[in-house]
Design a protein around this motif. Structure first.
Motif, short mmCIF file in Angstrom:
data_model
loop_
_atom_site.label_atom_id
_atom_site.label_comp_id
_atom_site.label_asym_id
_atom_site.label_seq_id
_atom_site.Cartn_x
_atom_site.Cartn_y
_atom_site.Cartn_z
N PHE A 161 18.10 56.58 46.92
CA PHE A 161 19.16 56.49 47.93
C PHE A 161 20.00 57.77 47.96
O PHE A 161 20.37 58.25 49.03
CB PHE A 161 20.03 55.25 47.72
CG PHE A 161 19.39 54.00 48.21
CD1 PHE A 161 19.15 53.79 49.57
CD2 PHE A 161 19.02 53.01 47.33
CE1 PHE A 161 18.55 52.64 50.03
CE2 PHE A 161 18.42 51.83 47.78
CZ PHE A 161 18.19 51.65 49.14
N ALA A 162 20.31 58.33 46.79
CA ALA A 162 21.09 59.57 46.73
C ALA A 162 20.35 60.71 47.41
O ALA A 162 20.94 61.48 48.19
CB ALA A 162 21.42 59.92 45.28
N GLN A 163 19.06 60.83 47.15
CA GLN A 163 18.25 61.87 47.78
C GLN A 163 18.18 61.64 49.29
O GLN A 163 18.24 62.60 50.07
CB GLN A 163 16.85 61.90 47.18
CG GLN A 163 16.83 62.37 45.75
CD GLN A 163 15.52 62.07 45.04
OE1 GLN A 163 14.57 61.58 45.63
NE2 GLN A 163 15.46 62.36 43.75
N ALA A 164 18.05 60.39 49.71
CA ALA A 164 18.00 60.08 51.13
C ALA A 164 19.31 60.43 51.82
O ALA A 164 19.32 60.99 52.92
CB ALA A 164 17.67 58.60 51.33
N LYS A 165 20.41 60.15 51.16
CA LYS A 165 21.73 60.47 51.72
C LYS A 165 21.90 61.98 51.87
O LYS A 165 22.40 62.46 52.88
CB LYS A 165 22.82 59.89 50.82
CG LYS A 165 24.20 60.01 51.39
CD LYS A 165 25.22 59.35 50.49
CE LYS A 165 26.62 59.61 51.02
NZ LYS A 165 27.64 59.08 50.13
N GLU A 166 21.45 62.74 50.87
CA GLU A 166 21.49 64.20 50.95
C GLU A 166 20.67 64.72 52.11
O GLU A 166 21.10 65.59 52.86
CB GLU A 166 20.93 64.81 49.65
CG GLU A 166 21.96 65.10 48.62
CD GLU A 166 21.34 65.80 47.41
OE1 GLU A 166 20.47 66.69 47.58
OE2 GLU A 166 21.74 65.45 46.29
N LYS A 167 19.45 64.21 52.26
CA LYS A 167 18.58 64.64 53.35
C LYS A 167 19.18 64.31 54.70
O LYS A 167 19.09 65.09 55.65
CB LYS A 167 17.19 64.02 53.22
CG LYS A 167 16.35 64.63 52.14
CD LYS A 167 14.96 64.06 52.11
CE LYS A 167 14.14 64.70 51.02
NZ LYS A 167 12.77 64.21 51.01
N ALA A 168 19.78 63.14 54.82
CA ALA A 168 20.41 62.75 56.08
C ALA A 168 21.56 63.69 56.41
O ALA A 168 21.71 64.11 57.56
CB ALA A 168 20.90 61.30 56.00
N ALA A 169 22.34 64.07 55.40
CA ALA A 169 23.46 64.99 55.62
C ALA A 169 22.96 66.37 56.03
O ALA A 169 23.50 66.98 56.95
CB ALA A 169 24.31 65.09 54.37
N LEU A 170 21.90 66.84 55.38
CA LEU A 170 21.33 68.14 55.72
C LEU A 170 20.76 68.18 57.14
O LEU A 170 20.77 69.20 57.80
CB LEU A 170 20.24 68.54 54.72
CG LEU A 170 20.73 68.89 53.32
CD1 LEU A 170 19.54 69.09 52.38
CD2 LEU A 170 21.60 70.14 53.36
N ALA A 171 20.28 67.02 57.59
CA ALA A 171 19.72 66.93 58.93
C ALA A 171 20.80 66.67 59.99
O ALA A 171 20.50 66.48 61.16
CB ALA A 171 18.66 65.83 58.98
N GLY A 172 22.05 66.66 59.54
CA GLY A 172 23.14 66.44 60.46
C GLY A 172 23.27 65.01 60.93
O GLY A 172 23.75 64.72 62.01
N ALA B 197 18.07 54.53 55.04
CA ALA B 197 17.09 53.56 54.57
C ALA B 197 15.67 54.07 54.79
O ALA B 197 14.82 53.97 53.89
CB ALA B 197 17.29 52.22 55.27
N ALA B 198 15.40 54.63 55.96
CA ALA B 198 14.06 55.16 56.25
C ALA B 198 13.71 56.31 55.31
O ALA B 198 12.57 56.39 54.82
CB ALA B 198 13.98 55.62 57.71
N LEU B 199 14.66 57.18 55.05
CA LEU B 199 14.42 58.29 54.13
C LEU B 199 14.22 57.80 52.69
O LEU B 199 13.41 58.36 51.95
CB LEU B 199 15.58 59.29 54.19
CG LEU B 199 15.67 60.11 55.48
CD1 LEU B 199 17.01 60.80 55.59
CD2 LEU B 199 14.53 61.11 55.56
N ALA B 200 14.91 56.74 52.31
CA ALA B 200 14.74 56.18 50.96
C ALA B 200 13.34 55.57 50.81
O ALA B 200 12.69 55.75 49.77
CB ALA B 200 15.80 55.13 50.67
N VAL B 201 12.87 54.88 51.83
CA VAL B 201 11.52 54.31 51.79
C VAL B 201 10.48 55.42 51.76
O VAL B 201 9.48 55.34 51.04
CB VAL B 201 11.28 53.32 52.96
CG1 VAL B 201 9.82 52.89 53.01
CG2 VAL B 201 12.18 52.10 52.81
#
Length: 87
Positions: free
Chosen positions: A72-83, A11-15
């Protein structure tokens, strides 16, 4: 990472993505506020806190010309990349 922590991170990454899209589209907080029928201060508070209703997020995203699902898709990708995946 727990599901709650993961959700908060996405959510934070999406915002954050919404903020970047707003700036790239050269849309002011005042313009967003007018579109939403609230004050600029309300928009600022919601963007800074990252705490808003889903309908508000969708309205803001569409107002700056991006698809909410893409944010949201981009945020999910970033979260996955950040572990920051759910364990």
């Amino acid at each position: 990472m727990s599901l709650n922590q993961y959700s908060t991170s996405v959510a934070a990454l999406a915002v954050d993505g919404l903020q970047r899209a707003r700036r790239a589209a050269n849309v002011s907080q005042r313009e967003l506020a007018e579109e939403m029928g609230v004050t600029r201060q309300t928009v600022n508070q919601k963007l800074q806190a990252g705490d808003m209703k889903l309908t508000e997020f969708v309205t803001m995203a569409l107002s700056v010309g991006v698809e909410p699902a893409d944010l949201f898709a981009q945020a999910k990708e970033k979260a996955a990349l950040a572990g920051r995946e759910v364990e």
